[in-house]
Motif scaffolding. Structure first.
Motif: not given
Length: 403
Positions: A27, A60, A63, A85
């Motif tokens: 991310l 995953h 936030d 996301s």
């Protein structure tokens, strides 16, 4: 022997830093792009990303917190969703961030039960500490350096936060059990233990405020002697499952007795944090982590021949911290609190001797104190004669039990 230079260094590891997992969280590249784009307007001078992912703890579904900082920005918050996301975007002024860091860095710890650092200030300081700066017009670097150059105030603010939270949970345990509500009492006892784990992590320099990652924090930051499997076991342990914990009193078949293993383990963790951890001394030097008895397949590390597992059979002539007391450190020492009954202030050296009484004989308690004399000036006077006097007074004050 511990020297004053051997103080615990907070972790400033990057993503997945000390968890043992290679590489970078997937991310993060997206988070950096989002932060740069959001920081493009002239009103935004700096930006950083924070949260569990940047602290090496997320997964995953986590936030990402994106902080936009500018001289003229007013406090604002919004959420964005990109590529499934979630991004929590927060705007604040340089003055607000500077003031929050200043309140944390300059915090006093009076020990009177007052709120030392507001939750918002603590969250901001921790996120700036562990986050990743994306753009900086010169506002963020000096603030991060202020926190990292002198990390003890942030460490103490976090320790105070968790020790106070544990105290309130233990107050709930006492009230709920006395009122005949063992299920709610068990929930509060488990919460107290979880928060004690957060206090241990903070004392080890792992600064993060979210609760659910405590297992990962302890696995990567706790000292080798910390009884991690015992901690996990007690968080799942149900002393009421057999249906015998429905009465009052304190025997093994009662709520008070059934919760004693959890409460004793919690007290053992807090004792290390409120003494060594408060002064920045590495918890690797703590000699008496709690154990848990009668657990098939679970082995806890403890000091051979001295540490008595919580709930195990005691033998006469041993010293044990009085059950039910929770310690909270402050600038002048440690406050021991017994919910709704007693509140006692101890000098730092007295608190250390109290903390070391985990079911060990007086000679072992004194020997442990001798090894820690050079760890901090507050403990330098712990000669064998001084320890003997302290032990006698702690027993007389019913803060330590002579078994």
């Amino acid at each position: 022997m511990v020297t004053p230079r051997q103080h615990a260094e907070p972790t400033t590891a990057g993503p997945l830093g000390r968890s043992g997992d290679p590489g970078e969280h997937p991310l993060l590249p997206l988070a950096r792009r989002v932060a740069r784009q959001l920081a493009a307007p002239a009103t935004v001078g700096s930006s950083f990303i924070a949260g569990s992912v940047t602290a090496g703890l997320g997964n995953h579904t986590s936030d990402i917190d994106v902080y936009l900082v500018g001289a003229g920005l007013a406090p604002a918050r919004r959420q964005l969703v990109l590529d499934r996301s979630r991004f929590d975007v927060q705007e604040l002024s340089v003055a607000d961030l500077d003031a929050a860091v200043g309140r944390v860095a300059g915090a006093a710890f009076p020990g009177d039960g007052s709120t030392v650092v507001a939750q918002r200030d603590l969250d901001l300081a921790v996120r700036l500490w562990s986050g990743e700066v994306i753009t900086d017009d010169g506002a963020l670097a000096p603030l991060r350096e202020r926190l990292r150059a002198a990390p003890l105030p942030l460490r103490r603010a976090l320790i105070t936060h968790w020790l106070t939270a544990v105290h309130y949970e233990l107050e709930d345990v006492a009230g709920l059990v006395a009122n005949g509500d063992p299920d709610a009492g068990l929930m509060a006892a488990r919460t107290a233990l979880l928060l004690a784990g957060k206090a241990v992590a903070a004392a080890c320099g792992d600064f993060y405020t979210g609760r659910k990652w405590v297992w990962h924090q302890l696995r990567r930051a706790a000292p080798s002697g910390f009884p991690y499997e015992g901690f996990r076991y007690l968080l799942r342990y149900d002393p009421l499952a057999d249906g015998t914990g429905a009465g009052g009193g304190g025997g093994s078949g009662t709520p008070a007795g059934g919760l004693s293993s959890i409460a004793g383990f919690t007290q053992g963790c807090l004792s290390a944090v409120a003494t060594l951890g408060w002064h920045g001394i590495p918890l690797e030097h703590w000699p008496c982590w709690p154990g848990v008895s009668d657990r098939p397949g679970v082995s806890d590390r403890s000091e051979p021949g001295s540490t008595a597992p919580v709930g195990s059979q005691q033998v006469p002539g041993l010293l044990r911290r009085a059950p039910g007391f929770s310690p909270r450190a402050h600038s002048g020492g440690v406050v021991l609190a017994l919910p709704a009954l007693r509140r006692v202030r101890l000098n730092p050296d007295v608190a250390l001797v109290w903390a070391l009484c985990d079911g060990a004989p007086p000679s072992t308690v004194t020997g442990r104190a001798q090894k820690l004399r050079e760890a901090h000036p507050a403990y330098a006077g712990l000669t064998p004669d001084r320890c003997a006097v302290i032990i006698e007074r702690l027993v007389a004050a019913r803060l330590v039990e002579a078994l």
